[in-house]
Design an enzyme around this catalytic site. Structure first.
Site, PDB file in Angstrom:
ATOM      1  N   LYS A  10       0.947  -1.365   0.068  1.00  8.42           N
ATOM      2  CA  LYS A  10       0.038  -0.184   0.188  1.00  8.42           C
ATOM      3  C   LYS A  10       0.931   1.106   0.135  1.00  8.42           C
ATOM      4  O   LYS A  10       0.359   2.389  -0.510  1.00  8.42           O
ATOM      5  CB  LYS A  10      -0.832   0.212   1.150  1.00  8.42           C
ATOM      6  CG  LYS A  10      -2.116  -0.940   1.210  1.00  8.42           C
ATOM      7  CD  LYS A  10      -3.202  -0.757   0.461  1.00  8.42           C
ATOM      8  CE  LYS A  10      -4.487  -1.303   0.599  1.00  8.42           C
ATOM      9  NZ  LYS A  10      -4.446  -2.678   0.997  1.00  8.42           N
ATOM     10  N   SER A  52       1.287 -10.025  -0.220  1.00  5.99           N
ATOM     11  CA  SER A  52       1.090  -8.747  -0.055  1.00  5.99           C
ATOM     12  C   SER A  52       1.204  -7.791   1.066  1.00  5.99           C
ATOM     13  O   SER A  52       1.226  -6.789   1.016  1.00  5.99           O
ATOM     14  CB  SER A  52      -0.310  -8.527  -0.813  1.00  5.99           C
ATOM     15  OG  SER A  52      -1.183  -9.173   0.204  1.00  5.99           O
TER      16      SER A  52
HETATM   17  C1  LIG Z   1      -5.245  -3.775   0.816  1.00  9.14           C
HETATM   18  C2  LIG Z   1      -4.563  -5.288   0.802  1.00  9.14           C
HETATM   19  C3  LIG Z   1      -4.922  -6.006  -0.418  1.00  9.14           C
HETATM   20  C4  LIG Z   1      -5.850  -6.074  -1.482  1.00  9.14           C
HETATM   21  O1  LIG Z   1      -5.606  -4.821  -2.171  1.00  9.14           O
HETATM   22  P1  LIG Z   1      -7.058  -4.085  -3.036  1.00  9.14           P
HETATM   23  O2  LIG Z   1      -6.134  -2.971  -3.695  1.00  9.14           O
HETATM   24  O3  LIG Z   1      -7.818  -3.348  -1.932  1.00  9.14           O
HETATM   25  O4  LIG Z   1      -7.536  -5.019  -3.669  1.00  9.14           O
HETATM   26  C5  LIG Z   1      -4.191  -7.058  -0.398  1.00  9.14           C
HETATM   27  N1  LIG Z   1      -3.212  -7.600   0.693  1.00  9.14           N
HETATM   28  C6  LIG Z   1      -2.993  -6.799   1.636  1.00  9.14           C
HETATM   29  C7  LIG Z   1      -1.916  -6.943   2.696  1.00  9.14           C
HETATM   30  C8  LIG Z   1      -3.634  -5.367   1.732  1.00  9.14           C
HETATM   31  O5  LIG Z   1      -3.257  -4.724   2.839  1.00  9.14           O
END
Ligand SMILES: *Cc1c(COP(=O)(O)O)cnc(C)c1O
Length: 337
Positions: free
Chosen positions: A56, A309
């Site tokens: 993010k 992520s």
């Molecule tokens: C926000 C987030 C997502 C999903 O991202 P989007 O852009 O909302 O689809 C996936 N994994 C993590 C760790 C996140 O913080």
């Protein structure tokens, strides 16, 4: 011919130039265990090692750096399930601005205190992201703060897309990319980048059964509301917004499939990350690994790249999952082990 998408490869390349130096270039590593399981090379993009613990920071930094000095001085604001708030707090502080972060009561305490520690003004309201968003709109109207939404914003999508550019640079011949999906900013951005460079790559979205807003919306052909429940993948909670401008269309056009995972499958993904890869990964970050372990991805060739992520999980919860608990948020009967 279909019209141009709202975020292009040129926007993503510009974002990459803008944010380089503010974000880490994270490693792409082979996974021996998943490669063996799948019979093709499987690589993990270790984006949970990113500063603030998730991708993010890419979108938030690109959004803050795209503002005028006057806008930055007024301060930025967002509703967030945690990681966007954390990223925006960090990005704002790095540029001498202040972030106000609104979030629902479902957000875990570890994420709230972390965002406070990063210097943001935290406001907790309501039981859903939609209610937290109403508070954002009130403060934008009354105090003139500049909204930086978590996903449905061109600069945020372009920033997340820089992760896709990095992946194609690190693994130019990838055949499939597994990407977690909630609001779809990450999937829209990385799919735009990867399909511009490697059009044949399959981009597969993953999310939890328990509140799959993008999947339900794509199936319905328009943004729809879904009921929210607590999940191990708490960073995937929240709707996509009924007036979604960018990510619904981009995910509909660019994401080949969205696959749903149970809580037990997500827990198994987190355990695999820890025991086999030696990585602490939050539920949302483990859905790609979970889908491979569950046999839910049709293997048509390799290499496969899995985006890991985020890592911002409450460590007490992580320990319970490592000890074998599969559904800590089950709503009926208490867990009896
Ligand atoms: C926000 C987030 C997502 C999903 O991202 P989007 O852009 O909302 O689809 C996936 N994994 C993590 C760790 C996140 O913080």
């Amino acid at each position: 011919m279909r019209s141009k998408l709202p975020v292009t490869i040129e926007d993503i390349e510009a974002a990459a130039r803008r944010i380089s130096g503010c974000v880490l270039r994270t490693p792409l590593v082979g996974s021996a265990s998943l490669s063996k399981l799948c019979g093709v090379p499987v690589c993990l993009k270790l984006e949970h090692h990113q500063t603030t613990g998730s991708f993010k920071l890419r979108g938030a930094t690109n959004a803050v750096l795209s503002l005028s000095a006057e806008e930055r001085a007024r301060g930025v604001i967002a509703a967030s399930t945690g990681n966007h708030g954390r990223a925006l707090a960090h990005a704002a502080k790095a540029e001498g601005s202040v972030a106000t972060i609104c979030m629902s009561r479902l957000v875990p305490e570890n994420k709230v205190s972390e965002i406070r520690r990063l210097g943001a003004d935290v406001r907790i309201t309501g039981n859903s992201q939609d209610e937290a968003q109403e508070e954002v709109e009130r403060l934008v109207a009354e105090n003139g703060l500049v909204m930086v939404p978590p996903f449905d914003h061109a600069a945020v999508v372009a920033g997340q897309g820089t992760l896709g550019l990095e992946i194609v640079e690190q693994m130019p011949d990838l055949t499939a990319l597994l990407v977690p999906v909630s609001g779809g900013g990450l999937a829209a951005g990385v799919a735009a980048a990867v399909k511009a460079r490697q059009p044949a790559t399959r981009v597969i979205g993953l999310t939890m059964e328990r509140g799959a807003a993008m999947q339900a919306s794509v199936a319905a052909g328009r943004p729809v509301l879904v009921e929210e429940h607590q999940s191990l993948a708490d960073s995937l909670g929240g709707g996509i917004g009924l007036d979604n401008h960018l990510t619904f269309r981009m995910c509909s056009e660019l994401v080949d499939d969205i696959i749903l995972l149970t809580e037990a499958e997500i827990a198994a993904g987190m355990r695999h990350a820890y025991t086999q890869e030696r990585e602490v990964v939050e539920g949302a970050g483990a859905v790609g690994i979970a889908a491979l372990l569950a046999g839910k991805i049709k293997i048509t060739g390799g290499p496969i790249v899995v985006i890991v992520s985020g890592r911002n999980v409450d460590m007490g919860l992580h320990l319970r999952v490592m000890n074998g608990e599969t559904d800590p948020f089950r709503e009926e009967a208490a867990w009896h082990g």
